[in-house]
Scaffold this motif. Structure first.
Motif, PDB file in Angstrom:
ATOM      1  N   ILE A   1       0.808  -1.634  -0.375  1.00 34.05           N
ATOM      2  CA  ILE A   1       0.102  -0.265   0.055  1.00 34.05           C
ATOM      3  C   ILE A   1       0.439   1.026  -0.239  1.00 34.05           C
ATOM      4  CG2 ILE A   1      -0.114  -0.153   2.304  1.00 34.05           C
ATOM      5  CD1 ILE A   1      -3.439   0.774   0.930  1.00 34.05           C
ATOM      6  N   SER A   2       2.051   1.364   0.616  1.00 34.36           N
ATOM      7  CA  SER A   2       3.002   2.111   0.376  1.00 34.36           C
ATOM      8  C   SER A   2       3.463   2.615  -0.302  1.00 34.36           C
ATOM      9  CB  SER A   2       4.368   2.395   1.203  1.00 34.36           C
ATOM     10  OG  SER A   2       4.094   1.808   3.233  1.00 34.36           O
TER      11      SER A   2
ATOM     12  N   LEU B   1       1.574  10.434   4.002  1.00 30.99           N
ATOM     13  CA  LEU B   1       2.914  12.042   3.380  1.00 30.99           C
ATOM     14  C   LEU B   1       1.677  11.903   2.042  1.00 30.99           C
ATOM     15  CD1 LEU B   1       6.245  10.870   4.204  1.00 30.99           C
ATOM     16  CD2 LEU B   1       5.159  13.125   4.889  1.00 30.99           C
ATOM     17  N   GLY B   2       1.599  10.536   1.497  1.00 26.12           N
ATOM     18  CA  GLY B   2       0.755  10.067   0.545  1.00 26.12           C
ATOM     19  C   GLY B   2      -0.197  11.137   0.431  1.00 26.12           C
ATOM     20  N   VAL B   3      -1.607  11.750   1.046  1.00 27.28           N
ATOM     21  CA  VAL B   3      -2.558  12.588   1.431  1.00 27.28           C
ATOM     22  C   VAL B   3      -2.123  13.781   1.521  1.00 27.28           C
ATOM     23  CG1 VAL B   3      -4.623  13.717   2.969  1.00 27.28           C
ATOM     24  CG2 VAL B   3      -3.916  11.210   2.506  1.00 27.28           C
ATOM     25  N   GLN B   4      -0.746  14.419   2.019  1.00 28.30           N
ATOM     26  CA  GLN B   4       0.212  15.141   2.429  1.00 28.30           C
ATOM     27  C   GLN B   4       0.369  16.091   1.416  1.00 28.30           C
ATOM     28  OE1 GLN B   4       0.059  16.913   5.401  1.00 28.30           O
ATOM     29  NE2 GLN B   4       1.025  19.159   4.943  1.00 28.30           N
ATOM     30  N   VAL B   5       0.964  15.241  -0.139  1.00 29.93           N
ATOM     31  CA  VAL B   5       1.312  15.941  -0.941  1.00 29.93           C
ATOM     32  C   VAL B   5       0.113  16.351  -2.309  1.00 29.93           C
ATOM     33  CG1 VAL B   5       2.101  15.071  -3.303  1.00 29.93           C
ATOM     34  CG2 VAL B   5       2.867  14.350  -1.004  1.00 29.93           C
TER      35      VAL B   5
ATOM     36  N   THR C   1      11.127  10.703   0.789  1.00 31.81           N
ATOM     37  CA  THR C   1      10.655   9.588   2.251  1.00 31.81           C
ATOM     38  C   THR C   1       9.896   8.786   2.066  1.00 31.81           C
ATOM     39  OG1 THR C   1      11.175  11.469   3.508  1.00 31.81           O
ATOM     40  CG2 THR C   1      10.071   9.652   4.746  1.00 31.81           C
ATOM     41  N   MET C   2       8.868   8.299   1.566  1.00 31.43           N
ATOM     42  CA  MET C   2       8.147   7.985   1.405  1.00 31.43           C
ATOM     43  C   MET C   2       8.564   6.447   0.516  1.00 31.43           C
ATOM     44  SD  MET C   2       4.674  10.190  -0.398  1.00 31.43           S
ATOM     45  CE  MET C   2       3.484   8.599  -0.670  1.00 31.43           C
ATOM     46  N   ARG C   3       8.861   6.912  -1.167  1.00 31.12           N
ATOM     47  CA  ARG C   3      10.336   5.281  -1.929  1.00 31.12           C
ATOM     48  C   ARG C   3      11.480   5.268  -1.019  1.00 31.12           C
ATOM     49  NH1 ARG C   3      11.848   6.560  -7.391  1.00 31.12           N
ATOM     50  NH2 ARG C   3      13.945   4.984  -7.602  1.00 31.12           N
ATOM     51  N   ALA C   4      11.874   5.933   0.217  1.00 32.39           N
ATOM     52  CA  ALA C   4      12.986   5.131   0.495  1.00 32.39           C
ATOM     53  C   ALA C   4      12.243   4.372   1.108  1.00 32.39           C
ATOM     54  CB  ALA C   4      13.682   6.475   1.098  1.00 32.39           C
ATOM     55  N   LEU C   5      11.340   4.796   2.246  1.00 33.32           N
ATOM     56  CA  LEU C   5      10.855   4.131   3.266  1.00 33.32           C
ATOM     57  C   LEU C   5      10.061   2.913   2.735  1.00 33.32           C
ATOM     58  CD1 LEU C   5       9.057   6.537   5.682  1.00 33.32           C
ATOM     59  CD2 LEU C   5      10.305   4.849   6.731  1.00 33.32           C
TER      60      LEU C   5
ATOM     61  N   LEU D   1       1.811   3.902   7.538  1.00 32.21           N
ATOM     62  CA  LEU D   1       0.617   4.376   8.061  1.00 32.21           C
ATOM     63  C   LEU D   1       1.148   6.154   7.346  1.00 32.21           C
ATOM     64  CD1 LEU D   1      -0.387   3.547  11.638  1.00 32.21           C
ATOM     65  CD2 LEU D   1      -1.046   2.604   9.382  1.00 32.21           C
ATOM     66  N   GLU D   2       2.868   6.748   7.821  1.00 28.87           N
ATOM     67  CA  GLU D   2       3.441   7.276   7.561  1.00 28.87           C
ATOM     68  C   GLU D   2       3.842   7.295   6.108  1.00 28.87           C
ATOM     69  OE1 GLU D   2       7.175   6.880   9.192  1.00 28.87           O
ATOM     70  OE2 GLU D   2       8.386   9.101   7.922  1.00 28.87           O
ATOM     71  N   VAL D   3       3.455   6.970   5.666  1.00 32.61           N
ATOM     72  CA  VAL D   3       4.097   6.789   3.701  1.00 32.61           C
ATOM     73  C   VAL D   3       3.132   7.517   3.334  1.00 32.61           C
ATOM     74  CG1 VAL D   3       3.920   6.101   1.984  1.00 32.61           C
ATOM     75  CG2 VAL D   3       5.861   5.349   3.810  1.00 32.61           C
TER      76      VAL D   3
END
Lengths: 600, 600
Positions: A307-308, A409-413, A350-354, A404-406
């Motif tokens: 899902i990330s 962040l997806g929403v935030q982008v 950050t999303m990608r690296a995680l 959850l973090e990713v």
């Protein structure tokens, strides 16, 4: 928003990081080569991208529906599941003797990732069926295996895991469902199970429920739990379907996410008793359930990666398209695509690296599982098994918390658009929220990591992994690129600190778990998070070295790998410092446990 | 789940941390005493607990609905808003000359917290009205003030802010709405505004829309934006309502959360032109809008505190009631309430410590705002204003990001039940997600903190705050409790490190912002987060000292304050280390910006 399976990234992780070629030397794995991997993944990508992914948003808008005990899946799901089953995808990792493909876990794992990235709600059905298959193969009688496993593998039937009851969530000692022995050797079950994923639906002709219950003579607590097979329809001698069994779905839940996946309340025995068959030995149910759980936990960790990646792809597409504001460095006089703005870039990196770090860790764990099952040498098998078991709670706990973090962040982008449901980013945020909860919450994973996986062997397996990190650090420092590459230097610096932090946490756990269990368990989630951050970072450190060595073969691809590792090193590995400081300061349970129960 | 306003905690923050008694020495603030505070807060608590809080879940289940341009609020909202207005709560912070109560911000802030904890969706309506009132008071003509402000303060009418257009989100330079001058001095407006909170509804008889638009002669970009007042119904000379104006709600959004708050798409001028009145001077719209925005940003930060507290209360209640599993330290043979399990305690402590820290920071910021407006000495006013302005983006950005963590932990504490909508925890998780987005995303806040609030004065205000932290550190070290108290020692240690980390980040921003803006702005959210963590931690350090000194007066209360500060010190302040390391390593934009646009 469509999903594109990241085949190249997956193949890199399978081939370079998890080393599939070493697997192909093992008995039964002769076909497990990079070429097979590519062929399997390409085939899988077609189905998941074209058929399952477009249904993901439909499932959210038009969830599975319950009426009078009958659950109807989202329109399109039944057909998509049929295509999935007919393609043989349910049987990927199961024995060929029962119709499976017998592929190593290292190859089934990326397929499971694709399935869940394409459609997390639908993906849960095969995930639970996998668990049922593994339980039957491990503990079922020959007759049970023959009668059920081929139908489960072909996707004609599906499976479920029935653990939870209203009063028994994480604490299975409280299970109350009764199983009364009958003259013919079968049992009649009575009780209520809740949170049963795909516990009732119309995508298959039968459902094999695997149910924890107590026999009349069972001892109290977890030692008195047995495992039963309770089919929705009884199965005749010839394999045809017989009478409807007395297990009924009385409602499905109204959930935050994964709405297309029906979460059933199942009532057993309201009309005379649900016929069930003991699986394995009486009172050994928990043991078998753990076999299912462990496989399921790993798969849930992969859901976190999946899902990330989906959320990442969605956010990247938006950030490349949405034009807003001029660059902060004055490099253009016009508004630019927001991907050019440093903070958007930070979020996407950050999303990608995680996601890449968690994927690498999961695939490497899968290869340890394969070695543990297939290596001819017993000591080698045992070592790989121990490493795999250490990694499972991390893959489950960390990758799902990470998701959850990713997804956030997806929403935030997306800015304000992220909050609008039609955009789609919010669905990932809602769907992901179950991942750190089901199949054992993060705290349960962390307790497992602390207790069974670290304290029990005095930190031996952890030390094995730390030594491997040291080897990677030495490789980085000795590398020709070290002097000239900021990425190499940053990775060396931050991975060294991270390694020290992890070592310190392991020592803390081993030394304090007996005399101060509250302090250790209060820091257990921090320890799990720290292990996740550092071990995933270590995989990206390995990826950095491999990419530097192979750079000339594919500049664009390997340079992105180097940059991703660099980003992880500077943006994510430093978190290890904070986690270690918090763990260390939990000594005597002070700080984190400073507030007494009555002070809340 | 009911909401109980944390009166004692609020009064502690108002009285001890923000020092209300120093305020009461200021002209016009003679009544601002602890006793007034208590009276106001108790009265507010009754209304918000009894009337607004129970409607919160109704608003989620039965959102505001649109039909044929008419928006009907959730049943019960209209009456609740009437009670709110009749109680005088809309006018709390507004001038008595227009029917307000003229209370200092330090007293209106806790009331705003209660309102939003009770009902975030409903709370948005008065929040936007506050903005409209401030804009009119700042820039409106005397006639505009007389005609509109009393009605807005009485709650007969409400206000909105119309900034965003489909192509103009964070980037207001792209605003296209046109305002054509008419012979009578009014304007006709044409355009589409989106994301207009409470842009249409049935809770008030009229709505005063404050709208950004361009006149025909306006220059390009943000320098050509003017502010207009566009009432839903025109207002006659005598103050009675006239014709319906040509502004219409064509749809409302389907959102992740705050579903009861209608988010309108407003169409201006589709039937000949919406009549609008220029507010202040032409082309100065952005300046006035920033006045509204700054007040709104602070209030949104308080919303972050509010929803965190509500989620915390919900989670604590569940954790005390839900019985599951035996204690890890073997202290009981039976299953216990989950609040006894160390990781649940860690989660609840984290939720509480973050919420209290953010509340303290917001209230202290509010008192700086009061001093900035009311102190007789100009230099003192300027100093307080500068500190307030430094804190606003932190209160907005950090407290709202913090609320994502707290509401997520709130779900996690509930386990599987947290994912079920009926439980209520998921609503906070969904509702909170808008907070770091609207009224300027966290990145926008961080850019403000970096650019206008840190770089512009060379870090002078930041240095002022750092010096105050040093004073608190000296106080802790010199305190009689220092030697014997683990809380004092932990706070000293972690706040010292945090202080150094913040200082280092400020230096980095000041020294690099010109020559390497991308690197600085890539770390801007880290800087904002670091400032939030450290400054809120500093407030809890002050709270620790105050609590130790007053301990004998109320052991239970002050010991909990000491424990909360202790928990914050060990669990949250260490994050400063990680953030500072990431900021420092962004030098030359390497790491975080390593991935080029085409590599995503």
């Amino acid at each position: 928003m469509s999903y594109v399976a990241p085949l190249k990234d997956m193949l890199f992780a399978i081939t370079e990081l998890a080393g599939i070629d070493r697997l192909s030397g093992l008995p039964g794995c002769e076909d497990a080569t990079s070429d097979t991997a590519r062929a399997v993944l390409e085939e899988a990508a077609r189905l998941h991208e074209d058929v399952l992914a477009p249904l993901n948003i439909d499932g959210d808008r038009n969830p599975s529906a319950w009426q009078d005990g009958v659950v109807t899946a989202t329109p399109g799901f039944k057909d998509a599941f049929r295509q999935f089953a007919e393609g043989g995808w349910q049987g990927l990792q199961h024995p060929s003797g029962y119709g499976g493909q017998d592929l190593p876990k290292l190859l089934s794992t990326p397929c499971i990732e694709m399935l869940n990235a394409a459609n997390l709600s639908l993906g849960l059905c095969p995930l639970l069926t996998d668990g049922a298959i593994e339980a039957l193969l491990t503990a079922g009688s020959e007759e049970q295996k023959q009668r059920y496993v081929p139908k489960l593998i072909s996707g004609e039937w599906t499976g479920t895991m029935n653990l939870t009851e209203p009063q028994a969530g994480s604490d299975l000692a409280l299970v109350r469902t009764r199983a009364e022995p009958q003259a013919d050797g079968s049992f009649k079950l009575f009780g209520t199970k809740i949170f049963i994923t795909w516990g009732e639906h119309d995508m298959a002709t039968n459902i094999a429920h695997l149910v924890l219950a107590r026999t009349p003579s069972a001892p109290e607590g977890v030692k008195g739990i047995s495992l039963f097979l309770v089919p929705k329809f009884l199965v005749n001698e010839d394999g045809s379907l017989g009478e409807r069994n007395d297990v009924h779905c009385v409602s499905i839940e109204h959930k935050l996410g994964i709405k297309a996946s029906p979460t059933a309340v199942l009532q057993f025995g309201d009309h005379g008793g649900a016929i069930g068959y003991l699986v394995g030995e009486e009172n050994h149910g928990l043991e078998y359930m753990f076999i299912m759980m462990n496989a399921a936990r790993f798969a849930v960790g992969v859901q976190g990666v999946a899902i990330s990646d989906r959320a990442y792809q969605h956010a990247v597409a938006y950030a490349k398209e949405r034009v807003q504001s001029r660059p902060v460095n004055g490099s253009a006089k016009q508004s630019v695509a927001i991907i050019q703005h440093p903070d958007v870039r930070r979020m996407l990196s950050t999303m990608r690296a995680l996601t890449e770090g968690a994927r690498a860790l999961a695939y490497v764990a899968a290869s340890h599982c394969d070695f543990a099952h297939r290596h001819p040498d017993e000591a080698t098998r045992a070592r790989h098994q121990a490493i795999y078991e250490y990694l499972v709670p991390i893959v489950k706990g960390w990758s799902t918390e990470m998701s959850l973090e990713v997804t956030s962040l997806g929403v935030q982008v997306h800015g304000g658009m992220g909050f609008i449901e039609e955009t789609g980013a919010a669905q990932y945020y809602r769907d992901a929220r179950i991942l750190p909860i089901y199949e054992g919450t993060t705290a349960i994973q962390a307790n497992d990591l602390v207790g069974r996986k670290t304290a029990r062997d005095g930190g031996e397996v952890a030390a094995l992994l730390l030594a491997q990190i040291d080897a990677t650090l030495a490789e980085i420092e000795a590398h020709a690129s070290y002097r000239s590459s900021a990425a190499f230097q940053a990775m060396y610096r931050h991975l060294s600190s991270g390694r020290d932090a992890l070592n310190s946490a392991v020592r803390f756990v081993v030394e304090h778990v007996r005399r101060d269990p509250n302090a250790v368990f209060a820091g257990s989630v921090h320890y799990l998070t720290l292990a996740g951050i550092v071990l995933a970072g270590w995989q990206l450190a390995r990826s950095l070295v491999l990419a530097a060595d192979k750079r000339d073969e594919d500049l664009a691809f390997y340079d992105a790998k180097i940059a991703t590792a660099h980003s992880y090193a500077t943006q994510l590995l430093p978190r290890a410092l904070a986690l270690e400081a918090s763990i260390r300061d939990a000594r005597d349970g002070e700080g984190v446990l400073a507030l007494r129960e009555d002070q809340f």
